[in-house]
Design a protein around this motif. Sequence first.
Motif, PDB file in Angstrom:
ATOM      1  N   GLY A   1      20.324   8.625  -0.170  1.00  0.00           N
ATOM      2  CA  GLY A   1      20.240   7.187  -0.617  1.00  0.00           C
ATOM      3  C   GLY A   1      19.387   6.156  -0.494  1.00  0.00           C
ATOM      4  N   LEU A   2      18.601   6.952  -0.124  1.00  0.00           N
ATOM      5  CA  LEU A   2      16.635   6.015   0.380  1.00  0.00           C
ATOM      6  C   LEU A   2      15.705   6.567  -1.449  1.00  0.00           C
ATOM      7  N   HIS A   3      15.264   5.894  -1.860  1.00  0.00           N
ATOM      8  CA  HIS A   3      14.154   5.648  -3.367  1.00  0.00           C
ATOM      9  C   HIS A   3      13.401   6.937  -2.456  1.00  0.00           C
ATOM     10  N   ASP A   4      13.372   8.380  -3.598  1.00  0.00           N
ATOM     11  CA  ASP A   4      12.842   9.449  -3.204  1.00  0.00           C
ATOM     12  C   ASP A   4      11.480   9.402  -4.381  1.00  0.00           C
ATOM     13  N   PHE A   5      10.432   9.324  -2.898  1.00  0.00           N
ATOM     14  CA  PHE A   5       8.346   8.798  -2.918  1.00  0.00           C
ATOM     15  C   PHE A   5       7.849  10.340  -4.007  1.00  0.00           C
ATOM     16  N   SER A   6       8.067  11.137  -3.195  1.00  0.00           N
ATOM     17  CA  SER A   6       7.450  12.298  -3.130  1.00  0.00           C
ATOM     18  C   SER A   6       7.118  12.799  -4.930  1.00  0.00           C
TER      19      SER A   6
ATOM     20  N   ARG B   1      -0.546   3.962 -13.503  1.00  0.00           N
ATOM     21  CA  ARG B   1       0.371   4.786 -13.829  1.00  0.00           C
ATOM     22  C   ARG B   1       1.435   4.059 -13.162  1.00  0.00           C
ATOM     23  N   VAL B   2       3.131   4.562 -13.940  1.00  0.00           N
ATOM     24  CA  VAL B   2       4.403   3.769 -14.194  1.00  0.00           C
ATOM     25  C   VAL B   2       4.892   4.957 -13.902  1.00  0.00           C
ATOM     26  N   ASP B   3       6.544   4.608 -12.559  1.00  0.00           N
ATOM     27  CA  ASP B   3       6.892   6.136 -12.662  1.00  0.00           C
ATOM     28  C   ASP B   3       8.908   5.876 -12.682  1.00  0.00           C
ATOM     29  N   PRO B   4       9.155   6.293 -12.788  1.00  0.00           N
ATOM     30  CA  PRO B   4      10.572   6.401 -12.008  1.00  0.00           C
ATOM     31  C   PRO B   4      10.752   6.150 -10.466  1.00  0.00           C
ATOM     32  N   LEU B   5      11.971   5.196 -10.031  1.00  0.00           N
ATOM     33  CA  LEU B   5      12.273   5.376  -8.740  1.00  0.00           C
ATOM     34  C   LEU B   5      12.910   6.000  -8.754  1.00  0.00           C
TER      35      LEU B   5
ATOM     36  N   THR C   1       0.832  -1.174  -0.160  1.00  0.00           N
ATOM     37  CA  THR C   1       0.344   0.120  -0.150  1.00  0.00           C
ATOM     38  C   THR C   1       1.202   1.060  -0.373  1.00  0.00           C
ATOM     39  N   ALA C   2      -0.258   2.806  -0.623  1.00  0.00           N
ATOM     40  CA  ALA C   2       0.942   4.229  -0.018  1.00  0.00           C
ATOM     41  C   ALA C   2       1.551   3.459   1.098  1.00  0.00           C
ATOM     42  N   GLU C   3       1.371   3.163   2.630  1.00  0.00           N
ATOM     43  CA  GLU C   3       1.580   3.361   3.500  1.00  0.00           C
ATOM     44  C   GLU C   3       2.523   2.170   3.946  1.00  0.00           C
ATOM     45  N   GLN C   4       3.239   1.292   3.103  1.00  0.00           N
ATOM     46  CA  GLN C   4       3.821   0.496   3.379  1.00  0.00           C
ATOM     47  C   GLN C   4       5.289   0.511   2.255  1.00  0.00           C
TER      48      GLN C   4
END
Length: 114
Positions: free
Chosen positions: A105-110, A95-99, A38-41
């Motif tokens: 060093g963490l993935h940017d979900f913003s 949708r499909v977005d770059p991550l 989920t978005a929270e996970q």
Amino acid sequence: MTHIYKIISQSEWRAAEAAGLFNGAAVDLADGFIHFSTAEQVEETAARYFAGQTDLLLVAVDFTKLGEALRWEVSRGGAPFPHLYAPLSLETVARVDPLPLGADGLHDFSAVLK
């Protein structure tokens, strides 16, 4: 909330696009279902299982279109996680977005979790 998320490499997703459906990544095939969050996970999933990996995509799926093949099962920390017991039809993808990786060093979900 109608979206669940799959983190996947660009090459795996391009293969799914060419095939017209996604059967799962290696871990999915080994476990017998496609793992989603989920978005929270999803940020914890990225940190735990995809740390430092580049070339990733975040696939948002409309879970209301998945039917009975989608099951919510208790997993990490006792929380229910979405698991799909069927191939993923690309018609369910919103949708499909770059991550990308951020400076920390963490993935940017913003840009992808709004």
